[in-house]
Write a protein that holds these residues in place. Structure first.
Motif, PDB file in Angstrom:
ATOM      1  N   MET A  14       1.012  -1.089   0.018  1.00  0.00           N
ATOM      2  CA  MET A  14       0.039   0.028   0.005  1.00  0.00           C
ATOM      3  C   MET A  14       0.882   1.120   0.114  1.00  0.00           C
ATOM      4  SD  MET A  14      -2.843  -0.953   3.016  1.00  0.00           S
ATOM      5  CE  MET A  14      -4.050  -2.089   2.733  1.00  0.00           C
ATOM      6  N   PRO A  15       1.553   1.522  -1.067  1.00  0.00           N
ATOM      7  CA  PRO A  15       2.463   2.594  -1.181  1.00  0.00           C
ATOM      8  C   PRO A  15       1.985   3.978  -0.700  1.00  0.00           C
ATOM      9  CG  PRO A  15       2.374   1.430  -3.106  1.00  0.00           C
ATOM     10  CD  PRO A  15       1.010   1.013  -2.486  1.00  0.00           C
ATOM     11  N   ASP A  16       0.823   4.190  -0.794  1.00  0.00           N
ATOM     12  CA  ASP A  16       0.231   5.641  -0.487  1.00  0.00           C
ATOM     13  C   ASP A  16      -0.139   5.766   1.005  1.00  0.00           C
ATOM     14  OD1 ASP A  16      -2.142   4.128  -0.671  1.00  0.00           O
ATOM     15  OD2 ASP A  16      -3.499   5.813  -1.080  1.00  0.00           O
ATOM     16  N   ALA A  17       0.100   4.568   1.953  1.00  0.00           N
ATOM     17  CA  ALA A  17      -0.669   4.493   2.958  1.00  0.00           C
ATOM     18  C   ALA A  17       0.430   5.135   4.196  1.00  0.00           C
ATOM     19  CB  ALA A  17      -0.613   2.869   3.633  1.00  0.00           C
ATOM     20  N   GLU A  18      -0.042   5.532   5.241  1.00  0.00           N
ATOM     21  CA  GLU A  18       0.829   6.124   6.401  1.00  0.00           C
ATOM     22  C   GLU A  18       0.572   4.785   7.217  1.00  0.00           C
ATOM     23  OE1 GLU A  18       0.279   9.042  10.060  1.00  0.00           O
ATOM     24  OE2 GLU A  18      -0.748   9.573   8.541  1.00  0.00           O
ATOM     25  N   VAL A  19       1.780   4.086   7.695  1.00  0.00           N
ATOM     26  CA  VAL A  19       1.680   3.207   8.538  1.00  0.00           C
ATOM     27  C   VAL A  19       2.606   3.194   9.797  1.00  0.00           C
ATOM     28  CG1 VAL A  19       2.335   0.598   8.392  1.00  0.00           C
ATOM     29  CG2 VAL A  19       1.685   1.791   6.330  1.00  0.00           C
ATOM     30  N   ARG A  20       2.251   2.875  11.096  1.00  0.00           N
ATOM     31  CA  ARG A  20       2.910   2.761  12.112  1.00  0.00           C
ATOM     32  C   ARG A  20       2.516   1.449  12.629  1.00  0.00           C
ATOM     33  NH1 ARG A  20       0.131   8.043  14.511  1.00  0.00           N
ATOM     34  NH2 ARG A  20       0.874   9.476  12.944  1.00  0.00           N
ATOM     35  N   LEU A  32      -1.374   0.667  12.773  1.00  0.00           N
ATOM     36  CA  LEU A  32      -2.012   1.832  12.378  1.00  0.00           C
ATOM     37  C   LEU A  32      -1.890   2.052  10.976  1.00  0.00           C
ATOM     38  CD1 LEU A  32      -3.973   4.266  12.665  1.00  0.00           C
ATOM     39  CD2 LEU A  32      -1.977   5.553  12.954  1.00  0.00           C
ATOM     40  N   VAL A  33      -3.052   1.910  10.176  1.00  0.00           N
ATOM     41  CA  VAL A  33      -2.777   2.020   8.805  1.00  0.00           C
ATOM     42  C   VAL A  33      -3.896   3.043   8.184  1.00  0.00           C
ATOM     43  CG1 VAL A  33      -2.917   0.805   6.476  1.00  0.00           C
ATOM     44  CG2 VAL A  33      -2.097  -0.429   8.335  1.00  0.00           C
ATOM     45  N   VAL A  34      -3.225   4.053   7.752  1.00  0.00           N
ATOM     46  CA  VAL A  34      -4.143   5.246   6.910  1.00  0.00           C
ATOM     47  C   VAL A  34      -3.999   5.337   5.542  1.00  0.00           C
ATOM     48  CG1 VAL A  34      -4.928   7.572   7.223  1.00  0.00           C
ATOM     49  CG2 VAL A  34      -3.977   6.308   9.312  1.00  0.00           C
ATOM     50  N   THR A  35      -5.029   5.228   4.650  1.00  0.00           N
ATOM     51  CA  THR A  35      -4.832   5.015   3.271  1.00  0.00           C
ATOM     52  C   THR A  35      -6.415   5.324   2.623  1.00  0.00           C
ATOM     53  OG1 THR A  35      -4.236   3.926   1.290  1.00  0.00           O
ATOM     54  CG2 THR A  35      -4.990   2.770   2.968  1.00  0.00           C
ATOM     55  N   ARG A  68      -5.610  -1.093  13.337  1.00  0.00           N
ATOM     56  CA  ARG A  68      -6.679   0.192  13.371  1.00  0.00           C
ATOM     57  C   ARG A  68      -6.487   0.728  11.691  1.00  0.00           C
ATOM     58  NH1 ARG A  68      -5.360   4.362  17.760  1.00  0.00           N
ATOM     59  NH2 ARG A  68      -3.385   3.927  16.782  1.00  0.00           N
ATOM     60  N   ALA A  69      -7.546   0.533  11.087  1.00  0.00           N
ATOM     61  CA  ALA A  69      -7.534   0.874   9.622  1.00  0.00           C
ATOM     62  C   ALA A  69      -8.468   2.149   9.418  1.00  0.00           C
ATOM     63  CB  ALA A  69      -7.817  -0.370   8.842  1.00  0.00           C
ATOM     64  N   HIS A  70      -8.045   3.378   8.691  1.00  0.00           N
ATOM     65  CA  HIS A  70      -8.883   4.394   8.666  1.00  0.00           C
ATOM     66  C   HIS A  70      -8.585   4.984   7.248  1.00  0.00           C
ATOM     67  CE1 HIS A  70      -9.749   4.216  12.764  1.00  0.00           C
ATOM     68  NE2 HIS A  70      -8.515   4.078  13.426  1.00  0.00           N
ATOM     69  N   THR A  71      -9.453   5.935   6.711  1.00  0.00           N
ATOM     70  CA  THR A  71      -9.362   6.717   5.656  1.00  0.00           C
ATOM     71  C   THR A  71      -8.511   7.810   6.346  1.00  0.00           C
ATOM     72  OG1 THR A  71     -11.253   7.851   5.867  1.00  0.00           O
ATOM     73  CG2 THR A  71     -11.208   5.580   4.419  1.00  0.00           C
ATOM     74  N   PRO A  72      -7.687   8.632   5.320  1.00  0.00           N
ATOM     75  CA  PRO A  72      -7.337   9.998   5.898  1.00  0.00           C
ATOM     76  C   PRO A  72      -8.302  10.881   6.547  1.00  0.00           C
ATOM     77  CG  PRO A  72      -6.372   9.513   3.703  1.00  0.00           C
ATOM     78  CD  PRO A  72      -7.472   8.371   4.124  1.00  0.00           C
ATOM     79  N   GLU A  73      -9.455  11.041   6.117  1.00  0.00           N
ATOM     80  CA  GLU A  73     -10.458  11.761   6.697  1.00  0.00           C
ATOM     81  C   GLU A  73     -10.861  11.105   8.058  1.00  0.00           C
ATOM     82  OE1 GLU A  73     -10.833  10.207   3.430  1.00  0.00           O
ATOM     83  OE2 GLU A  73     -10.197  12.171   2.250  1.00  0.00           O
ATOM     84  N   GLU A  74     -11.033   9.931   8.193  1.00  0.00           N
ATOM     85  CA  GLU A  74     -11.478   9.102   9.350  1.00  0.00           C
ATOM     86  C   GLU A  74     -10.549   9.597  10.356  1.00  0.00           C
ATOM     87  OE1 GLU A  74     -13.847   5.556   7.767  1.00  0.00           O
ATOM     88  OE2 GLU A  74     -11.988   5.124   8.154  1.00  0.00           O
ATOM     89  N   TRP A  75      -9.132   9.448   9.983  1.00  0.00           N
ATOM     90  CA  TRP A  75      -8.293   9.319  11.037  1.00  0.00           C
ATOM     91  C   TRP A  75      -7.966  10.956  11.437  1.00  0.00           C
ATOM     92  CZ3 TRP A  75      -5.726   7.291  14.416  1.00  0.00           C
ATOM     93  CH2 TRP A  75      -4.685   7.716  14.939  1.00  0.00           C
ATOM     94  N   GLN A  76      -8.211  11.882  10.439  1.00  0.00           N
ATOM     95  CA  GLN A  76      -8.140  13.327  10.760  1.00  0.00           C
ATOM     96  C   GLN A  76      -9.219  13.615  11.881  1.00  0.00           C
ATOM     97  OE1 GLN A  76      -8.777  16.125   7.458  1.00  0.00           O
ATOM     98  NE2 GLN A  76      -7.268  17.491   8.489  1.00  0.00           N
ATOM     99  N   ALA A  77     -10.569  13.066  11.766  1.00  0.00           N
ATOM    100  CA  ALA A  77     -11.405  13.168  12.779  1.00  0.00           C
ATOM    101  C   ALA A  77     -11.382  12.550  14.004  1.00  0.00           C
ATOM    102  CB  ALA A  77     -12.888  12.744  11.953  1.00  0.00           C
ATOM    103  N   LEU A  78     -10.719  11.598  13.960  1.00  0.00           N
ATOM    104  CA  LEU A  78     -10.365  11.091  15.376  1.00  0.00           C
ATOM    105  C   LEU A  78      -9.531  11.953  15.898  1.00  0.00           C
ATOM    106  CD1 LEU A  78     -10.084   7.246  14.303  1.00  0.00           C
ATOM    107  CD2 LEU A  78     -11.704   8.229  15.948  1.00  0.00           C
ATOM    108  N   GLN A  79      -8.430  12.315  15.277  1.00  0.00           N
ATOM    109  CA  GLN A  79      -7.303  13.103  15.891  1.00  0.00           C
ATOM    110  C   GLN A  79      -7.803  14.498  16.556  1.00  0.00           C
ATOM    111  OE1 GLN A  79      -4.562  13.062  12.896  1.00  0.00           O
ATOM    112  NE2 GLN A  79      -3.078  12.126  14.350  1.00  0.00           N
ATOM    113  N   ALA A  80      -8.836  15.068  15.807  1.00  0.00           N
ATOM    114  CA  ALA A  80      -9.551  16.147  16.073  1.00  0.00           C
ATOM    115  C   ALA A  80     -10.464  16.060  17.291  1.00  0.00           C
ATOM    116  CB  ALA A  80     -10.205  16.868  15.027  1.00  0.00           C
TER     117      ALA A  80
END
Length: 82
Positions: A14-20, A32-35, A68-80
């Motif tokens: 998943m080259p576009d993913a943010e992964v931790r 944690l995978v955000v893509t 934990r698998a989220h879209t960028p929008e979901e992850w941003q909302a969780l962080q907010a």
């Protein structure tokens, strides 16, 4: 298996993913995978995409993985919300 290796495998699939990836013992992992690839997919389909990146390592070198698998929008909302 080192968490960095797991992270690299997921990023290769998943080259576009943010992964931790974290692990206390190198067999049990928290990931944690955000893509954008998760958009419109249910949790099980998201997890299956992550498992595909890891292939036969799941259940062998990787004994257990919390994902934990989220879209960028979901992850941003969780962080907010925090």
């Amino acid at each position: 298996m080192d968490p960095t290796e797991v992270e690299q495998l997921i990023k290769a699939g998943m080259p576009d993913a943010e992964v931790r990836v974290m692990s206390p013992d190198n067999t049990h992992f928290e990931t944690l995978v955000v893509t954008e690839a998760f958009a419109g997919k249910r949790a099980i389909a998201r997890h299956q995409l992550v498992y595909q990146c890891l292939g036969t390592l799941m259940g062998n070198e990787i004994h257990a993985m919390s994902i934990r698998a989220h879209t960028p929008e979901e992850w941003q909302a969780l962080q907010a919300a925090d």
